[in-house]
Design a protein around this motif. Sequence first.
Motif, mmCIF file in Angstrom:
data_model
loop_
_atom_site.group_PDB
_atom_site.id
_atom_site.type_symbol
_atom_site.label_atom_id
_atom_site.label_comp_id
_atom_site.label_asym_id
_atom_site.label_seq_id
_atom_site.Cartn_x
_atom_site.Cartn_y
_atom_site.Cartn_z
ATOM 1 N N THR A 1 0.853 -1.183 0.000
ATOM 2 C CA THR A 1 0.000 0.000 0.000
ATOM 3 C C THR A 1 0.887 1.230 0.000
ATOM 4 O O THR A 1 2.104 1.139 0.209
ATOM 5 C CB THR A 1 -0.920 0.028 1.237
ATOM 6 N N ALA A 2 0.280 2.383 -0.203
ATOM 7 C CA ALA A 2 1.053 3.627 -0.206
ATOM 8 C C ALA A 2 1.748 3.857 1.129
ATOM 9 O O ALA A 2 2.839 4.441 1.186
ATOM 10 C CB ALA A 2 0.134 4.805 -0.548
ATOM 11 N N GLN A 3 1.135 3.370 2.219
ATOM 12 C CA GLN A 3 1.729 3.552 3.551
ATOM 13 C C GLN A 3 2.995 2.701 3.727
ATOM 14 O O GLN A 3 3.825 2.986 4.590
ATOM 15 C CB GLN A 3 0.712 3.191 4.642
ATOM 16 N N ASP A 4 3.140 1.655 2.908
ATOM 17 C CA ASP A 4 4.317 0.793 3.005
ATOM 18 C C ASP A 4 5.538 1.384 2.312
ATOM 19 O O ASP A 4 6.646 0.860 2.463
ATOM 20 C CB ASP A 4 4.025 -0.583 2.386
ATOM 21 N N ILE A 5 5.341 2.447 1.549
ATOM 22 C CA ILE A 5 6.438 3.049 0.796
ATOM 23 C C ILE A 5 7.180 4.043 1.683
ATOM 24 O O ILE A 5 6.590 5.004 2.190
ATOM 25 C CB ILE A 5 5.919 3.752 -0.479
ATOM 26 N N HIS A 6 8.475 3.804 1.872
ATOM 27 C CA HIS A 6 9.292 4.673 2.728
ATOM 28 C C HIS A 6 9.516 6.029 2.081
ATOM 29 O O HIS A 6 9.424 7.076 2.738
ATOM 30 C CB HIS A 6 10.638 3.992 3.005
ATOM 31 N N SER A 7 9.825 6.035 0.780
ATOM 32 C CA SER A 7 10.059 7.293 0.079
ATOM 33 C C SER A 7 9.801 7.112 -1.411
ATOM 34 O O SER A 7 9.766 5.993 -1.927
ATOM 35 C CB SER A 7 11.502 7.784 0.296
ATOM 36 N N VAL A 8 9.621 8.229 -2.102
ATOM 37 C CA VAL A 8 9.352 8.243 -3.541
ATOM 38 C C VAL A 8 10.403 9.112 -4.213
ATOM 39 O O VAL A 8 10.588 10.274 -3.837
ATOM 40 C CB VAL A 8 7.946 8.795 -3.849
ATOM 41 N N GLU A 9 11.113 8.540 -5.186
ATOM 42 C CA GLU A 9 12.126 9.271 -5.935
ATOM 43 C C GLU A 9 11.611 9.545 -7.342
ATOM 44 O O GLU A 9 11.098 8.635 -8.014
ATOM 45 C CB GLU A 9 13.427 8.471 -6.011
ATOM 46 N N VAL A 10 11.733 10.784 -7.778
ATOM 47 C CA VAL A 10 11.235 11.186 -9.096
ATOM 48 C C VAL A 10 12.407 11.609 -9.980
ATOM 49 O O VAL A 10 13.277 12.370 -9.557
ATOM 50 C CB VAL A 10 10.236 12.355 -8.969
ATOM 51 N N VAL A 11 12.414 11.084 -11.214
ATOM 52 C CA VAL A 11 13.412 11.484 -12.207
ATOM 53 C C VAL A 11 12.699 11.680 -13.538
ATOM 54 O O VAL A 11 11.519 11.367 -13.680
ATOM 55 C CB VAL A 11 14.531 10.427 -12.355
ATOM 56 N N GLY A 12 13.417 12.173 -14.506
ATOM 57 C CA GLY A 12 12.848 12.372 -15.834
ATOM 58 C C GLY A 12 12.415 13.798 -16.083
ATOM 59 O O GLY A 12 11.887 14.463 -15.189
ATOM 60 N N SER A 13 12.635 14.260 -17.302
ATOM 61 C CA SER A 13 12.328 15.654 -17.641
ATOM 62 C C SER A 13 10.844 15.967 -17.554
ATOM 63 O O SER A 13 10.445 17.071 -17.194
ATOM 64 C CB SER A 13 12.841 15.959 -19.051
ATOM 65 N N GLY A 14 9.984 14.987 -17.860
ATOM 66 C CA GLY A 14 8.546 15.232 -17.841
ATOM 67 C C GLY A 14 7.978 15.428 -16.457
ATOM 68 O O GLY A 14 6.878 15.973 -16.294
ATOM 69 N N SER A 15 8.715 14.992 -15.434
ATOM 70 C CA SER A 15 8.212 15.095 -14.062
ATOM 71 C C SER A 15 8.275 16.511 -13.514
ATOM 72 O O SER A 15 7.813 16.766 -12.402
ATOM 73 C CB SER A 15 9.020 14.172 -13.144
ATOM 74 N N LEU B 1 1.451 12.766 -7.405
ATOM 75 C CA LEU B 1 2.283 11.797 -6.689
ATOM 76 C C LEU B 1 2.189 12.013 -5.179
ATOM 77 O O LEU B 1 2.123 11.050 -4.401
ATOM 78 C CB LEU B 1 3.742 11.904 -7.144
ATOM 79 N N THR B 2 2.173 13.263 -4.766
ATOM 80 C CA THR B 2 2.073 13.577 -3.335
ATOM 81 C C THR B 2 0.746 13.083 -2.765
ATOM 82 O O THR B 2 0.698 12.482 -1.687
ATOM 83 C CB THR B 2 2.218 15.091 -3.108
ATOM 84 N N GLU B 3 -0.343 13.322 -3.493
ATOM 85 C CA GLU B 3 -1.661 12.866 -3.039
ATOM 86 C C GLU B 3 -1.745 11.348 -3.017
ATOM 87 O O GLU B 3 -2.335 10.763 -2.106
ATOM 88 C CB GLU B 3 -2.744 13.445 -3.954
ATOM 89 N N PHE B 4 -1.147 10.692 -3.996
ATOM 90 C CA PHE B 4 -1.251 9.244 -4.090
ATOM 91 C C PHE B 4 -0.464 8.544 -2.984
ATOM 92 O O PHE B 4 -0.975 7.616 -2.330
ATOM 93 C CB PHE B 4 -0.763 8.777 -5.463
ATOM 94 N N PHE B 5 0.780 8.951 -2.770
ATOM 95 C CA PHE B 5 1.633 8.270 -1.794
ATOM 96 C C PHE B 5 1.517 8.845 -0.381
ATOM 97 O O PHE B 5 1.995 8.241 0.579
ATOM 98 C CB PHE B 5 3.100 8.329 -2.240
#
Length: 564
Positions: A324-338, A347-351
Amino acid sequence: MSVVGFDVGNESCVVAVARKTGINAVLNDEPKCEIPAVVCFGKKQRFLGTASMMNQKYTISQIKRFIGRKFVDAELQKDIESLPFSVTEGPGGYPLIHAQYLGENRTFTPTQLLGMVLSDLKIIAEKNLNAAVEDCCIAIPVYFTDLQRRVVIDAAAIAGLNPLHLIHDTTATALAYGIYKTDLPVNEPMNVAFVDVGHASMQVCVTAFKKGQLMILAHSYDQCLGGKDFDEVLFQHFAAKFKDEYKIDVYQNARARLRLRAACEKLKKVLSENSETSLNIECLMDEKDVIGFINRDEFEQICSPILERVRKPLEKALSEAGLTAQDIHSVEVVGSGSRVPMIIKILTEFFGKEPRRTMNASRCVAEGSALQCAILSPTFKVQDFQVIESFPFSIVLEWTMAAPDGTQTGAADMRQTTVVFYPGNPMPSLKALTFYRSGTFTIDLYYIDGSGPLNLSTYTIGPFESATGKNIKVKVKVHLNLHGIVSVESAMLQLIDGGNMKVPVVKEPAKEGIKMKTDDVHPSSTETDVNTQDAKTDGLGAENGVPESGDKTSHMEMDKVGFK
């Protein structure tokens, strides 16, 4: 032995090399780290890695979108509409790109063009290392099919390269992130999600880190959701606006389309940092100067159909990882489109936590690829760090059930299937299947992705003949290699005296238009054994899917060369 990582993107490429001081992205002659993924044909010479606005008709870009795809592919046709160069259907239904080179009209396959790009990257690496480069790791999107992976291998061979590993983009990013971390847990894994929104696609990877280990839990993607889609929405918005206000139709002028698309790409980047901006182009068409205004709210409104698709890959990745989203310690974002602010908001709302940008978005994939090359190379000593990669698709084997005499019935309704490799299967893997036959038979391998079954290849097992005329045991081994390429590795007969005899395995051309029976194919990541035998039953043919006792599935662990 060279240690080089190549990130071949849709719009640009990056080269990273390993030195005693560590892993570094290198610069080309301009000097730039991001090298345009284009091939430009001039009157007297060919230019690699240099985009030219003056000769767009023969400047070939978006090469990565062409490889391994049929000309009639709907998404490819959509891409072709926005490109200035000519593309036609070639042998086998695959695209051919037209250009004028050395005074002649020439055609090139996507494989040849990708080989040219890789040869340019190889030269850049050799100049920086002052040594010959052959062994390397090449990053590819996770959604690449078996055919596309084979095309990359062929293009590398054209460039004189030997890929040790076709590593997934997100896996390379995760490796570059985790190998340097000193606070990884020893027992309980730390789950990290990596979201890569590039120029043409979105990829999501859910990982589990422990000290000295990276395990890929799940992959997901949308191969038609990237920065260029936001550019195209802006292009269509202003094309309609200028047609109404200035009475010009940019769709009728190739150069005007190119200039407006370039301006819209810059406009998107400005809107990432500002709430509103303007677009000004002198003499866009018919000697008319144009000007347009847009604010971020309006931009997000016209992009809403694209933004609505962002959540689906996120949901799929978590579901397949069993988290679940609560199990995710952190979210890393890469890529020019981000860099589009609304994507970060989604992404903030989802995780339930704000994504982080602790990595260099343009270099992390190439650097991770170079790290993997160093791990596989015996010439470099790398700290113990195991990468457990997973395959994102199902590989299904289909065969015709045996008649009472052990021959194939040939009847369509007697076709049977079994999933050899499930989504999430470790790479590489080797699995054994057992058949009972009295003579030569054929099997088909299918690749199941989001668009349905795709025939990979047909293999003929034989010729051989039972000495007694009765069915004998034939053990067939199917190999999923480190690149994610599937093949039938070998077939062995079990003789009456207990010995084994090797049987020829011949790969036949892929069959077009075959519909696979998929009713009994139910992918499950918990399955590990794939054992199939054909046994006589009531004289009606064959009974399939009964595991044979003592027949085991073997898994090859990823080589850990140079760890010590």
